[in-house]
Enzyme design. Structure first.
Site, PDB file in Angstrom:
ATOM      1  N   GLN A  77     -10.253  12.502  -1.305  1.00 11.94           N
ATOM      2  CA  GLN A  77      -9.539  13.376  -2.219  1.00 11.94           C
ATOM      3  C   GLN A  77     -10.161  14.767  -2.237  1.00 11.94           C
ATOM      4  O   GLN A  77     -11.305  14.947  -1.806  1.00 11.94           O
ATOM      5  CB  GLN A  77      -9.541  12.786  -3.635  1.00 11.94           C
ATOM      6  CG  GLN A  77      -8.836  11.447  -3.742  1.00 11.94           C
ATOM      7  CD  GLN A  77      -8.829  10.913  -5.160  1.00 11.94           C
ATOM      8  OE1 GLN A  77      -8.211  11.487  -6.051  1.00 11.94           O
ATOM      9  NE2 GLN A  77      -9.519   9.803  -5.380  1.00 11.94           N
ATOM     10  N   HIS A 103      -7.035   1.532   1.722  1.00 14.25           N
ATOM     11  CA  HIS A 103      -6.628   2.336   2.884  1.00 14.25           C
ATOM     12  C   HIS A 103      -7.558   3.553   2.998  1.00 14.25           C
ATOM     13  O   HIS A 103      -7.809   4.231   1.997  1.00 14.25           O
ATOM     14  CB  HIS A 103      -5.183   2.788   2.694  1.00 14.25           C
ATOM     15  CG  HIS A 103      -4.547   3.337   3.934  1.00 14.25           C
ATOM     16  ND1 HIS A 103      -3.443   2.761   4.531  1.00 14.25           N
ATOM     17  CD2 HIS A 103      -4.859   4.410   4.696  1.00 14.25           C
ATOM     18  CE1 HIS A 103      -3.107   3.467   5.602  1.00 14.25           C
ATOM     19  NE2 HIS A 103      -3.951   4.468   5.721  1.00 14.25           N
ATOM     20  N   CYS A 114       0.461   3.545   3.296  1.00 12.20           N
ATOM     21  CA  CYS A 114       0.742   3.028   4.635  1.00 12.20           C
ATOM     22  C   CYS A 114       2.089   3.582   5.110  1.00 12.20           C
ATOM     23  O   CYS A 114       2.925   3.971   4.284  1.00 12.20           O
ATOM     24  CB  CYS A 114       0.801   1.502   4.614  1.00 12.20           C
ATOM     25  SG  CYS A 114      -0.799   0.689   4.804  1.00 12.20           S
ATOM     26  N   HIS A 173      -4.260   0.852   8.111  1.00 10.56           N
ATOM     27  CA  HIS A 173      -4.740   0.346   6.819  1.00 10.56           C
ATOM     28  C   HIS A 173      -6.106  -0.314   6.938  1.00 10.56           C
ATOM     29  O   HIS A 173      -6.950  -0.182   6.032  1.00 10.56           O
ATOM     30  CB  HIS A 173      -3.722  -0.659   6.266  1.00 10.56           C
ATOM     31  CG  HIS A 173      -4.052  -1.168   4.898  1.00 10.56           C
ATOM     32  ND1 HIS A 173      -3.658  -0.525   3.742  1.00 10.56           N
ATOM     33  CD2 HIS A 173      -4.749  -2.267   4.504  1.00 10.56           C
ATOM     34  CE1 HIS A 173      -4.096  -1.201   2.694  1.00 10.56           C
ATOM     35  NE2 HIS A 173      -4.751  -2.271   3.127  1.00 10.56           N
ATOM     36  N   HIS A 197      -9.057   6.866   2.888  1.00  8.07           N
ATOM     37  CA  HIS A 197      -8.589   8.156   2.382  1.00  8.07           C
ATOM     38  C   HIS A 197      -9.671   8.784   1.510  1.00  8.07           C
ATOM     39  O   HIS A 197     -10.624   8.131   1.086  1.00  8.07           O
ATOM     40  CB  HIS A 197      -7.312   7.979   1.549  1.00  8.07           C
ATOM     41  CG  HIS A 197      -7.548   7.363   0.200  1.00  8.07           C
ATOM     42  ND1 HIS A 197      -7.856   6.019   0.041  1.00  8.07           N
ATOM     43  CD2 HIS A 197      -7.540   7.892  -1.048  1.00  8.07           C
ATOM     44  CE1 HIS A 197      -8.016   5.750  -1.238  1.00  8.07           C
ATOM     45  NE2 HIS A 197      -7.836   6.873  -1.931  1.00  8.07           N
ATOM     46  N   CYS A 236       0.841  -1.200   0.000  1.00 10.08           N
ATOM     47  CA  CYS A 236       0.000   0.000   0.000  1.00 10.08           C
ATOM     48  C   CYS A 236       0.880   1.255   0.000  1.00 10.08           C
ATOM     49  O   CYS A 236       1.702   1.442   0.907  1.00 10.08           O
ATOM     50  CB  CYS A 236      -0.916   0.006   1.216  1.00 10.08           C
ATOM     51  SG  CYS A 236      -1.911   1.518   1.370  1.00 10.08           S
TER      52      CYS A 236
END
Length: 318
Positions: A145, A141, A35, A90, A143, A32
């Site tokens: 944007q 993971h 990570c 993660h 997240h 990843c």
């Protein structure tokens, strides 16, 4: 190839970006890139972080483009694409994150909105999260944007036009009026300053909107109390989703705020969040087919009031 092209059939701009093809898709946990110790972070640990996307669709310093003409107009891909990593863990997710972590995330969203809005070329700041491979998330993971656009995207322009029309005809913000008239049958959760509901006009089976009770046009206007309540309601909604079918629930989460560095829309535009999940049942997806994609005319197979009842009855504790 990286440029923005004009579509004269729909009066909208289309972002052309070959860079996005290079993004890693669903890598194994030990590979990843976000990570600790991964490609993006050589450090062994971090809390939460925002950084410019390695494979952006928009850049502050975009490449030059060929000369345009009346029919085939193009412009440089001005803008910013950022990645916001919610946590170093993660295996975590929005529903699992502690409230304190979500509060820090809200602060980061406010900070990034403030910093990005300083760029004169930025007209719209769009914060979003794609959760799950069902909606095209490239990394598991946790997240989200942020896209800072050099233009106002077409659907947001449609929202602005509709809100402005309502204000001109009724002398009031349309979302403020919805909140005054909304019934409990579509409400799924509320706290002191925010409401979460399945809208009367839901396009997706389990679509949820979050509205601040106070008229706020962007994140920069949040009070400290509103930031805390916003964090709490985001956690409640995402936990309800996961408990609805006892599985990780995919969704698109989108923040809509008034444009920046252009006409003042603060009186008419009411900040809001939309969750557009593709699930219509535990093992069934609602696909975006020709009618929805080609005409924007959505067909919702679940009555909004029934969806709200199902989500409202999901008990959430934390």
């Amino acid at each position: 190839m990286m440029e923005i092209r004009y579509n004269p059939l729909t009066d909208e701009w289309v972002i052309i970006s070959a860079e996005t093809q290079k993004r890693p898709v669903q890598p194994a946990k030990n590979n990843c890139p976000i990570c600790p110790g991964g490609v993006e972070f050589r450090e062994e640990t971090y809390d939460l972080v925002a950084f410019e996307n390695r494979y952006p669709s928009l850049r502050k310093n975009p490449p030059e483009v060929k000369e345009s003409n009346k029919l085939f107009k193009r412009m440089k891909s001005y803008g910013v694409c950022e990645v916001v990593v919610y946590t170093s863990k993660h295996e975590s997710s929005f529903p699992q994150m502690p409230i304190l972590q979500i509060e820090k995330l809200v602060d980061m969203w406010v900070d990034r909105t403030y910093e990005l809005s300083k760029n004169d070329f930025v007209k719209n700041i769009f914060i979003f999260e794609n959760r799950g491979k069902e909606v095209g998330a490239s990394l598991p993971h946790p997240h989200g944007q942020i896209y800072a656009f050099p233009f106002i995207p077409k659907r947001i322009e449609a929202k602005l036009n509709a809100m402005e029309k309502w204000f001109d005809e009724n002398g009031k913000c349309v979302i403020c009026e919805i909140l005054e008239n909304e019934t409990n049958e579509r409400l799924i959760y509320e706290n002191e300053t925010f409401v979460a509901l399945v809208p009367f006009y839901a396009r997706f089976p389990f679509e949820v909107h979050i509205y601040p009770k106070r008229h706020i046009s962007n994140l920069l206007q949040f009070t400290e109390n509103e930031k805390k309540d916003f964090a709490r309601i985001l956690k409640v909604v995402t936990k309800k989703y996961d408990k609805l079918f006892d599985q990780e629930f995919p969704y698109m989460m989108m923040f809509f705020q008034a444009p920046f560095n252009t006409k003042d829309y603060s009186d008419i535009f009411h900040f809001h969040v939309e969750f557009n999940p593709p699930k219509r049942d535990k093992n069934k997806l609602k696909w975006m087919a020709s009618v929805e994609t080609g005409t924007w005319s959505f067909i919702n197979p679940i009555v909004p009031e029934q969806a709200a009842k199902m989500l409202r009855e999901v008990e959430v504790k934390f």
